[in-house]
Design a protein around this motif. Structure first.
Motif, PDB file in Angstrom:
ATOM      1  N   HIS A 198      70.484  38.465  56.854  1.00 39.81           N
ATOM      2  CA  HIS A 198      71.036  39.648  57.518  1.00 39.81           C
ATOM      3  C   HIS A 198      69.937  40.433  58.233  1.00 39.81           C
ATOM      4  O   HIS A 198      68.747  40.250  57.981  1.00 39.81           O
ATOM      5  CB  HIS A 198      71.723  40.545  56.489  1.00 39.81           C
ATOM      6  N   GLY A 258      70.234  43.932  58.314  1.00 42.23           N
ATOM      7  CA  GLY A 258      70.562  45.308  57.941  1.00 42.23           C
ATOM      8  C   GLY A 258      69.368  46.237  57.959  1.00 42.23           C
ATOM      9  O   GLY A 258      69.446  47.376  58.440  1.00 42.23           O
ATOM     10  N   ILE A 316      68.333  47.077  61.503  1.00 40.94           N
ATOM     11  CA  ILE A 316      69.219  48.095  62.073  1.00 40.94           C
ATOM     12  C   ILE A 316      68.835  49.471  61.560  1.00 40.94           C
ATOM     13  O   ILE A 316      68.779  50.449  62.317  1.00 40.94           O
ATOM     14  CB  ILE A 316      70.683  47.765  61.738  1.00 40.94           C
ATOM     15  N   PRO A 332      75.856  51.577  59.550  1.00 37.75           N
ATOM     16  CA  PRO A 332      75.743  50.375  60.388  1.00 37.75           C
ATOM     17  C   PRO A 332      74.952  49.251  59.741  1.00 37.75           C
ATOM     18  O   PRO A 332      75.275  48.072  59.923  1.00 37.75           O
ATOM     19  CB  PRO A 332      75.042  50.898  61.650  1.00 37.75           C
ATOM     20  N   SER A 333      73.917  49.588  58.977  1.00 36.31           N
ATOM     21  CA  SER A 333      73.121  48.549  58.323  1.00 36.31           C
ATOM     22  C   SER A 333      73.931  47.802  57.273  1.00 36.31           C
ATOM     23  O   SER A 333      73.695  46.618  57.019  1.00 36.31           O
ATOM     24  CB  SER A 333      71.871  49.163  57.682  1.00 36.31           C
ATOM     25  N   GLN A 378      77.488  47.760  57.356  1.00 31.63           N
ATOM     26  CA  GLN A 378      78.629  47.155  58.045  1.00 31.63           C
ATOM     27  C   GLN A 378      78.238  45.831  58.692  1.00 31.63           C
ATOM     28  O   GLN A 378      79.055  44.897  58.770  1.00 31.63           O
ATOM     29  CB  GLN A 378      79.153  48.124  59.111  1.00 31.63           C
ATOM     30  N   SER A 379      76.986  45.723  59.139  1.00 28.86           N
ATOM     31  CA  SER A 379      76.554  44.480  59.784  1.00 28.86           C
ATOM     32  C   SER A 379      76.595  43.313  58.809  1.00 28.86           C
ATOM     33  O   SER A 379      76.873  42.171  59.205  1.00 28.86           O
ATOM     34  CB  SER A 379      75.141  44.638  60.339  1.00 28.86           C
ATOM     35  N   ARG A 380      76.319  43.562  57.528  1.00 30.66           N
ATOM     36  CA  ARG A 380      76.377  42.483  56.533  1.00 30.66           C
ATOM     37  C   ARG A 380      77.794  41.936  56.414  1.00 30.66           C
ATOM     38  O   ARG A 380      78.007  40.722  56.356  1.00 30.66           O
ATOM     39  CB  ARG A 380      75.886  43.001  55.184  1.00 30.66           C
ATOM     40  N   ASP A 395      80.201  42.208  58.673  1.00 31.39           N
ATOM     41  CA  ASP A 395      80.594  41.578  59.937  1.00 31.39           C
ATOM     42  C   ASP A 395      80.001  40.179  60.070  1.00 31.39           C
ATOM     43  O   ASP A 395      80.661  39.266  60.585  1.00 31.39           O
ATOM     44  CB  ASP A 395      80.147  42.450  61.115  1.00 31.39           C
ATOM     45  N   ASN A 396      78.753  39.991  59.617  1.00 33.42           N
ATOM     46  CA  ASN A 396      78.144  38.659  59.681  1.00 33.42           C
ATOM     47  C   ASN A 396      78.916  37.652  58.832  1.00 33.42           C
ATOM     48  O   ASN A 396      79.173  36.524  59.250  1.00 33.42           O
ATOM     49  CB  ASN A 396      76.694  38.721  59.198  1.00 33.42           C
ATOM     50  N   GLY A 402      71.407  39.623  66.376  1.00 33.84           N
ATOM     51  CA  GLY A 402      72.118  40.568  67.216  1.00 33.84           C
ATOM     52  C   GLY A 402      72.209  40.080  68.650  1.00 33.84           C
ATOM     53  O   GLY A 402      71.703  39.013  69.008  1.00 33.84           O
TER      54      GLY A 402
END
Length: 439
Positions: free
Chosen positions: A86, A88, A91, A129-130, A132-134, A136-137, A338
């Motif tokens: 990730h 995260g 970010i 966001p850090s 949420q990115s996990r 989403d990935n 990203g």
């Protein structure tokens, strides 16, 4: 390597096949390469009635890495494995840098907008966001794998550490407390908390013992904050001494241990924050979701004598874990990069713009981040190159190949083999943890 995904001409997922059969299909021109990562073939015929064996997708989410495995519950074959790295923390650092630059500009009373305080409302279920990115990935890769494999169920490691079990061993009954699984939650938590080394001497790669920082004989409790890892030598030497007496000649280590004992796990906190949101996302797929804990994962892995790695942890998630067959499995390392920055200009270290960013992102049908294969037949750089491309409006591209950066390759020699998707890839070698061929 892992098995090869196959879809028919209607893009219907079929059973994964052995690489030798995949090569035979390509030689006989009965199939073509549909996707490089994960490697997928598409047949030149439709097979609507082809029988398929059900596969279970297993996920071991982590703060930095997430293990992914596709397991056949009938025979225990691991048909695909991956480790997703990730971004995260990247970010988080990018947001912190942006915040510092904005505050610096405001403090200098330059021509810049004042901070706004009426845009702070957050919707229900909002995550940083850090974090949420996990999620989403993981969702992205679940959606990818569902297109290429006949998935029927999902297993998720819902909690890294079962805090209720550590606080109250009777929470799930007497059999759970006295069975072979008892103690695995506490041990795994302490291994992560103390960095898999002795708290008193720092030795690694030995058999550890759970030790009371403040001894029970002098009023110490069984609380998780009073437990530490110790090698046999240090545990015997300390005995029933109080830690302040045992480490009176080493006050710096004493202060470090007392501070670490009360410090929560940052990575565990990130996982616990996102676990329910990830569970909700998995349920939205419509597939049945099995849940398991970190202690059960370690127990399954120890019972089968498997080494520690993210993808093997994923394969051991849940009570449904069969006897695993991991022969010839080479996991795919996936690195989340990203899709670039949306800044219209770059700034110097003081936050002032100093260089322009072109608006056009595509030149000659390529964009930066595509994985290309270049067969150069003329000029000073004759050869074959495979890697990520950095485009230029002039048509002379740079390719990050396996042996280094190759500059000035004409677009006429390039052929795209994998479109930019925000990820980099590497194939793991035979040894655990040794990766090569980063693209």
């Amino acid at each position: 390597m892992s098995k090869v995904f196959v879809i028919d001409t209607d893009k219907r997922p079929l059973d994964p096949i052995h690489p030798s059969l995949a090569r035979q299909l390509l030689r006989n021109k009965k199939a073509a390469v549909f996707r490089q990562f994960p490697f997928t073939l598409i047949l030149k015929e439709s097979r609507p009635d082809a029988p398929t064996q059900p596969l279970r997708l297993k996920v071991d989410p982590g703060a930095k890495h997430t293990g992914i495995a596709l397991v056949n519950d009938l025979n225990g074959d691991v048909v695909f494995a991956a480790e997703l790295k990730h971004r995260g923390f990247a970010i988080r650092d990018a947001l912190a840098s942006r915040r510092q630059l904005r505050r610096g500009r405001r403090a200098r009373i330059t021509r810049y907008r004042q901070p706004r305080f009426l845009n702070r409302t957050r919707p229900q279920g909002w995550l940083a966001p850090s974090l949420q990115s996990r999620i989403d990935n993981i969702k992205t890769w679940i959606d990818k794998l569902r297109k290429f494999a006949p998935l029927v169920a999902i297993s998720q490691e819902l909690v890294r550490f079962d805090m209720q079990l550590m606080a109250n061993p009777d929470i799930q009954g007497k059999e759970y407390q006295q069975g072979t699984l008892a103690g695995y939650e506490t041990r795994e938590y302490l291994l992560e908390k103390w960095g898999r080394q002795c708290a008193y001497c720092g030795v690694k790669d030995v058999r550890f013992q759970i030790e009371h920082i403040h001894p029970r004989a002098k009023g110490g409790s069984n609380s998780i904050t009073n437990l530490a890892l110790s090698c046999e030598k240090c545990n015997t030497k300390k005995g029933t001494k109080d830690i302040k007496e045992f480490l009176k000649i080493d006050p710096s280590r004493l202060e470090k241990i007392l501070k670490q004992a009360k410090k929560p796990l940052a990575d565990a906190a990130a996982v616990n924050t996102t676990r329910l949101a990830l569970l909700t996302a998995l349920k939205e797929t419509g597939l049945p979701v099995e849940r398991g804990s970190g202690g059960l994962t370690k127990f399954n892995r120890a019972q089968q004598g498997l080494p520690k790695s993210h993808w093997l942890d994923a394969a051991c998630v849940g009570k449904s874990t069969p006897i695993l067959n991991i022969k010839s499995v080479k996991p795919l390392l996936i690195i989340a990069n990203g899709h670039g920055s949306r800044q219209s200009c770059r700034t110097n270290k003081f936050g002032f713009p100093n260089r322009h960013v072109p608006r056009e992102k595509i030149h000659f049908g390529f964009q930066t981040g595509d994985i290309v294969k270049a067969i150069v037949t003329t000029g000073k750089k004759i050869g074959n190159y495979v890697g990520k491309v950095a485009i230029r409006s002039s048509g002379n591209f740079n390719i990050s190949a396996k042996n280094g950066l190759v500059q000035g390759i004409s677009h006429k020699f390039c052929k795209r083999i994998h479109a930019k998707d925000g990820y980099s890839y590497a194939l793991q070698a035979q040894e655990i943890g040794n990766y090569s061929t980063v693209l």
